[in-house]
Design a protein around this motif. Structure first.
Motif, short mmCIF file in Angstrom:
data_model
loop_
_atom_site.label_atom_id
_atom_site.label_comp_id
_atom_site.label_asym_id
_atom_site.label_seq_id
_atom_site.Cartn_x
_atom_site.Cartn_y
_atom_site.Cartn_z
N GLU A 1 0.63 -4.58 -9.05
CA GLU A 1 1.13 -3.27 -8.61
C GLU A 1 0.98 -3.09 -7.10
O GLU A 1 1.88 -2.55 -6.44
CB GLU A 1 0.39 -2.15 -9.35
CG GLU A 1 0.79 -2.04 -10.81
CD GLU A 1 0.00 -0.96 -11.53
OE1 GLU A 1 -1.02 -0.49 -10.99
OE2 GLU A 1 0.41 -0.60 -12.64
N GLU B 1 0.91 -5.48 -4.78
CA GLU B 1 1.90 -6.34 -4.14
C GLU B 1 3.30 -5.77 -4.29
O GLU B 1 4.11 -5.84 -3.36
CB GLU B 1 1.82 -7.75 -4.72
CG GLU B 1 0.56 -8.49 -4.35
CD GLU B 1 0.42 -9.80 -5.09
OE1 GLU B 1 1.28 -10.14 -5.93
OE2 GLU B 1 -0.58 -10.51 -4.83
N ARG B 2 3.61 -5.20 -5.46
CA ARG B 2 4.93 -4.60 -5.68
C ARG B 2 5.14 -3.41 -4.76
O ARG B 2 6.23 -3.26 -4.16
CB ARG B 2 5.05 -4.15 -7.14
CG ARG B 2 6.45 -3.63 -7.48
CD ARG B 2 6.48 -2.92 -8.77
NE ARG B 2 5.62 -1.74 -8.64
CZ ARG B 2 5.13 -1.04 -9.64
NH1 ARG B 2 5.38 -1.38 -10.87
NH2 ARG B 2 4.37 0.01 -9.43
N ASP B 3 4.12 -2.55 -4.62
CA ASP B 3 4.24 -1.40 -3.71
C ASP B 3 4.46 -1.86 -2.27
O ASP B 3 5.25 -1.25 -1.53
CB ASP B 3 2.99 -0.52 -3.80
CG ASP B 3 2.89 0.19 -5.14
OD1 ASP B 3 3.93 0.28 -5.84
OD2 ASP B 3 1.77 0.63 -5.48
N ILE B 4 3.80 -2.91 -1.85
CA ILE B 4 3.99 -3.43 -0.49
C ILE B 4 5.40 -3.96 -0.31
O ILE B 4 6.06 -3.69 0.70
CB ILE B 4 2.94 -4.53 -0.18
CG1 ILE B 4 1.54 -3.92 -0.09
CG2 ILE B 4 3.28 -5.28 1.11
CD1 ILE B 4 0.43 -4.95 0.01
N ARG B 5 5.92 -4.69 -1.29
CA ARG B 5 7.29 -5.22 -1.20
C ARG B 5 8.31 -4.09 -1.15
O ARG B 5 9.27 -4.13 -0.38
CB ARG B 5 7.59 -6.11 -2.41
CG ARG B 5 7.01 -7.50 -2.32
CD ARG B 5 7.61 -8.42 -3.37
NE ARG B 5 7.55 -7.87 -4.73
CZ ARG B 5 6.59 -8.10 -5.60
NH1 ARG B 5 5.60 -8.89 -5.28
NH2 ARG B 5 6.62 -7.56 -6.80
N LEU B 6 8.11 -3.07 -1.99
CA LEU B 6 9.06 -1.94 -2.00
C LEU B 6 8.99 -1.14 -0.68
O LEU B 6 10.03 -0.66 -0.21
CB LEU B 6 8.74 -1.02 -3.18
CG LEU B 6 9.09 -1.59 -4.57
CD1 LEU B 6 8.64 -0.62 -5.64
CD2 LEU B 6 10.58 -1.87 -4.68
N SER B 7 7.84 -1.01 -0.12
CA SER B 7 7.73 -0.24 1.15
C SER B 7 8.43 -1.00 2.28
O SER B 7 8.94 -0.39 3.20
CB SER B 7 6.28 0.03 1.47
OG SER B 7 5.60 -1.17 1.78
N ARG B 8 8.46 -2.32 2.25
CA ARG B 8 9.11 -3.11 3.30
C ARG B 8 10.64 -3.09 3.14
O ARG B 8 11.35 -3.24 4.11
CB ARG B 8 8.63 -4.55 3.25
CG ARG B 8 7.21 -4.72 3.72
CD ARG B 8 6.80 -6.15 3.72
NE ARG B 8 5.40 -6.30 4.09
CZ ARG B 8 4.69 -7.39 3.93
NH1 ARG B 8 5.26 -8.45 3.37
NH2 ARG B 8 3.44 -7.42 4.29
N LYS C 1 12.64 -0.51 2.06
CA LYS C 1 13.30 0.77 2.32
C LYS C 1 13.68 0.98 3.79
O LYS C 1 14.72 1.56 4.07
CB LYS C 1 12.44 1.91 1.82
CG LYS C 1 12.39 1.98 0.32
CD LYS C 1 11.61 3.16 -0.15
CE LYS C 1 11.60 3.21 -1.67
NZ LYS C 1 10.81 4.29 -2.19
N PRO C 2 12.90 0.59 4.76
CA PRO C 2 13.28 0.96 6.14
C PRO C 2 14.48 0.25 6.64
O PRO C 2 15.44 -0.09 6.44
CB PRO C 2 12.10 0.55 6.99
CG PRO C 2 11.06 0.03 6.12
CD PRO C 2 11.60 -0.02 4.73
#
Length: 143
Positions: A131, A133-140, A142-143
């Motif tokens: 979870e 690692e997934r949150d970090i990937r998703l945050s990268r 979006k911008p």
């Protein structure tokens, strides 16, 4: 041939002989004298002992086995067979008693140190890591 040794402490030692891979294996078990197994075993022993003297011929009041038939009876007597699984269980129980690790294994298998508890803990840690690692990937992304 099973044997019984009654003790003063209310325990009965039952010894049974099995045939395993052509070898004679003796299994000794200690049970309470009030248990169902002990009572049935004692009754069986009494029947065998009461039947044996009646079948032997007596000469001047002394009981003697009948020579050749007695020897053939001992040789031809079939022993109860023991499976590989039963033999492995017996060996494991004997090993635990010899090494004195019975209590240690009982303590280790319950509570936080148990195998199932450790597996569940590792699964929870792995899921949390995924979870994060997934949150970090998703945050990268979006911008």
């Amino acid at each position: 041939k099973p044997q019984v040794k009654p003790k003063d402490s209310g325990k009965v030692t039952i010894t049974k002989t099995f045939d395993f891979a052509g070898e004679e294996v003796k299994v000794t078990k200690e049970v309470d004298s009030n248990s169902k197994e002990a009572k049935s075993f004692l009754k069986q022993q009494e029947k065998l002992q009461s039947a044996a003297p009646a079948s032997l011929p007596t000469v001047s009041g002394v009981k003697r086995p009948s020579g050749m038939s007695s020897l053939l009876g001992k040789i031809g007597a079939k022993k109860q067979k023991m499976s590989t699984l039963e033999k492995s269980k017996l060996d494991w129980e004997n090993f635990k008693e010899e090494e004195g690790i019975v209590e240690e294994l009982a303590i280790h298998n319950r509570g936080k140190d148990g195998y199932i508890e450790r597996k569940a803990f590792l699964e929870r840690v792995d899921h949390r890591q995924f979870e994060i690692e997934r949150d970090i990937r998703l945050s990268r992304m979006k911008p």
